[in-house]
Design a protein around this motif. Sequence first.
Motif, short mmCIF file in Angstrom:
data_model
loop_
_atom_site.label_atom_id
_atom_site.label_comp_id
_atom_site.label_asym_id
_atom_site.label_seq_id
_atom_site.Cartn_x
_atom_site.Cartn_y
_atom_site.Cartn_z
N GLY A 105 31.64 44.11 18.71
CA GLY A 105 31.17 45.23 17.91
C GLY A 105 30.45 44.71 16.68
O GLY A 105 29.90 43.61 16.69
N THR A 106 30.48 45.49 15.61
CA THR A 106 29.84 45.09 14.36
C THR A 106 30.76 45.37 13.19
O THR A 106 31.64 46.23 13.26
N ALA A 107 30.53 44.63 12.10
CA ALA A 107 31.25 44.84 10.85
C ALA A 107 30.22 45.01 9.75
O ALA A 107 29.21 44.31 9.72
N THR A 108 30.47 45.96 8.85
CA THR A 108 29.56 46.20 7.73
C THR A 108 30.34 46.28 6.44
O THR A 108 31.54 46.60 6.43
N SER A 109 29.64 45.99 5.35
CA SER A 109 30.21 46.08 4.01
C SER A 109 29.05 46.12 3.02
O SER A 109 27.93 45.75 3.36
N ASN A 110 29.33 46.52 1.80
CA ASN A 110 28.30 46.49 0.75
C ASN A 110 28.05 45.07 0.26
O ASN A 110 27.09 44.84 -0.46
N GLY B 141 32.55 52.56 20.36
CA GLY B 141 32.25 53.91 19.92
C GLY B 141 33.20 54.46 18.87
O GLY B 141 33.12 55.63 18.54
N ARG B 142 34.07 53.65 18.34
CA ARG B 142 35.02 54.08 17.32
C ARG B 142 34.86 53.22 16.08
O ARG B 142 34.39 52.09 16.16
N SER B 143 35.28 53.77 14.94
CA SER B 143 35.16 53.06 13.67
C SER B 143 36.50 52.99 12.96
O SER B 143 37.35 53.87 13.14
N LEU B 144 36.65 51.94 12.15
CA LEU B 144 37.84 51.78 11.33
C LEU B 144 37.41 51.11 10.03
O LEU B 144 36.64 50.15 10.06
N THR B 145 37.88 51.62 8.90
CA THR B 145 37.57 51.04 7.60
C THR B 145 38.84 50.51 6.98
O THR B 145 39.86 51.20 6.95
N TYR C 76 35.86 44.86 -2.01
CA TYR C 76 34.94 45.48 -1.06
C TYR C 76 35.68 45.91 0.20
O TYR C 76 36.62 45.25 0.63
N ASP C 77 35.21 47.02 0.79
CA ASP C 77 35.75 47.53 2.05
C ASP C 77 35.00 46.89 3.22
O ASP C 77 33.87 46.43 3.06
N ILE C 78 35.62 46.88 4.38
CA ILE C 78 34.96 46.48 5.62
C ILE C 78 35.11 47.62 6.61
O ILE C 78 36.21 48.15 6.80
N THR C 79 34.00 48.02 7.24
CA THR C 79 34.01 49.02 8.30
C THR C 79 33.63 48.35 9.60
O THR C 79 32.62 47.64 9.67
N SER D 113 40.66 51.05 20.62
CA SER D 113 40.31 51.47 19.27
C SER D 113 40.54 50.29 18.32
O SER D 113 41.57 49.62 18.42
N PRO D 114 39.60 50.01 17.40
CA PRO D 114 39.79 48.87 16.49
C PRO D 114 41.00 49.07 15.59
O PRO D 114 41.30 50.19 15.17
N SER D 115 41.69 47.98 15.36
CA SER D 115 42.86 48.00 14.47
C SER D 115 43.02 46.63 13.84
O SER D 115 42.42 45.65 14.29
N ASN D 116 43.81 46.55 12.80
CA ASN D 116 44.19 45.30 12.18
C ASN D 116 42.98 44.43 11.81
O ASN D 116 42.76 43.37 12.37
N ILE D 117 42.20 44.87 10.84
CA ILE D 117 41.06 44.09 10.34
C ILE D 117 41.59 43.04 9.37
O ILE D 117 42.28 43.37 8.41
N VAL D 118 41.26 41.78 9.64
CA VAL D 118 41.69 40.68 8.78
C VAL D 118 40.45 39.95 8.29
O VAL D 118 39.61 39.53 9.09
N ALA D 119 40.32 39.77 6.97
CA ALA D 119 39.21 39.04 6.36
C ALA D 119 39.77 37.81 5.65
O ALA D 119 40.64 37.92 4.80
N LEU D 120 39.26 36.64 6.04
CA LEU D 120 39.72 35.38 5.43
C LEU D 120 38.52 34.56 4.97
O LEU D 120 37.57 34.43 5.73
N PRO D 121 38.53 34.00 3.80
CA PRO D 121 39.56 34.12 2.77
C PRO D 121 39.50 35.49 2.12
O PRO D 121 38.47 36.14 2.13
N SER D 122 40.59 35.91 1.53
CA SER D 122 40.63 37.24 0.93
C SER D 122 39.95 37.26 -0.43
O SER D 122 39.58 38.32 -0.91
#
Length: 165
Positions: free
Chosen positions: A61-66, A106-110, A98-101, A33-42
């Motif tokens: 997998g994939t990552a989405t955001s607005n 087959g599982r999602s994490l936002t 902004y959020d990242i999903t 299951s996805p965990s610990n999403i890190v986006a750099l630079p913040s």
Amino acid sequence: MRNSRALVAAGAAVAVLGVAAPAAVADAGRVPSPSNIVALPSVIASGGQLTITVDGCPNGGTATSNAFPRTNLTPIRGTNDTAKGTATIDHNARPGSYDITVHCSGRSLTRPAAFTVIGGVRGGIGGSSTSGATPTDIAIGGGLVAAAVAGGGVFWMRRRAEKHV
């Protein structure tokens, strides 16, 4: 006496294995299951590149955001089920959080407010100026140029006069 100690030790070993075996079997059959999403630079300007790292994504997998289009995450070999991807922030993304999903196995994490987009600068046109030079700007610049020409002329005339004496 020795037989009873050996019997107690063997019983303890069997008990430990009996308790650990179901946990090992359950862990082997678990779906990551996805965990610990890190986006750099913040904090990033529109048009910049954002690196996304996610644990629990052994097959990618994939990552989405607005703020950016769907981005592929590829597994990083030699790590503990970690995947990584690079997203380019849209040039028309508005400043804000902004959020990242993330979608993996087959599982999602936002992750809410994973990164912040800041307003970019308008390079090449004087920063915040959008309408060009105002009449006041032109008058000030013209006055400075005229003063420089007059001062240079006076200096040149004085130097010329000193050589004739």
